[in-house]
Design an enzyme around this catalytic site. Sequence first.
Site, PDB file in Angstrom:
ATOM      1  CG  HIS A  11      -1.993  -1.219   1.242  1.00  0.00           C
ATOM      2  ND1 HIS A  11      -2.792  -1.618   0.120  1.00  0.00           N
ATOM      3  CD2 HIS A  11      -1.637  -2.456   1.699  1.00  0.00           C
ATOM      4  CE1 HIS A  11      -3.374  -2.740   0.203  1.00  0.00           C
ATOM      5  NE2 HIS A  11      -2.553  -3.056   1.379  1.00  0.00           N
ATOM      6  CD  GLU A  25      -2.330  -3.969   4.694  1.00  0.00           C
ATOM      7  OE1 GLU A  25      -1.616  -5.172   4.256  1.00  0.00           O
ATOM      8  OE2 GLU A  25      -3.436  -3.533   4.414  1.00  0.00           O
ATOM      9  CG  HIS A  78       0.588  -6.758   2.002  1.00  0.00           C
ATOM     10  ND1 HIS A  78      -0.409  -5.785   1.302  1.00  0.00           N
ATOM     11  CD2 HIS A  78       1.381  -6.956   1.064  1.00  0.00           C
ATOM     12  CE1 HIS A  78       0.290  -5.554   0.232  1.00  0.00           C
ATOM     13  NE2 HIS A  78       1.253  -6.315   0.111  1.00  0.00           N
ATOM     14  CD  GLU A 143      -1.994 -10.295   4.185  1.00  0.00           C
ATOM     15  OE1 GLU A 143      -1.798  -9.453   4.908  1.00  0.00           O
ATOM     16  OE2 GLU A 143      -2.694 -10.309   2.827  1.00  0.00           O
TER      17      GLU A 143
END
Length: 176
Positions: A11, A25, A78, A143
């Site tokens: 992101h 995040e 992430h 993740e």
Amino acid sequence: MAYTVVLDAGHGGANPGATYNGRQEKDDALRLTLAVGQLLENAGVDVIYTRTTDIYDTPAQKAAKANVAGADYFVSIHRNSSVYPNQYTGIESLIYNRYSAAAKMAENINKNLQAVGFVNQGVSERPNLVVLNSTQMPAVLVEAGFINNDKDNTLFDSRFSEIAQAIADGILDSFG
């Protein structure tokens, strides 16, 4: 042989990724990516970052950057999220194809993160993700816990250095 790894902080910029109680995040991903990169650089790995500041590039731009660099591996970092707070917990790694060098790296990273205290949700194939299907090298999307899980956030904050080391070691353990 010197390896080149592209590290991608998920992101960025106007795209915060998942958010929870003011936490974004994009910020957690950047901080963790920079910490992992420093550890890899200290181990003699050539590291290329898709971003080192709060900017946004599309997943296609990130994949293209890795391809132009001719990197050996691509790792995107992430935080996960679920519909309801505290619904799920743990880490997960996403790959394009279960039968690949990326799968080995994903398993190594997950095993190390599990040792730090995360629940290991395993490795999943996600062939529809651009950073996994448009890179010309093995690619893993990590993740690092659920951003909307209080337990995962406490672990992320209290054992941050160990988490960065676990990811770096998972990458290093996958070479050769």
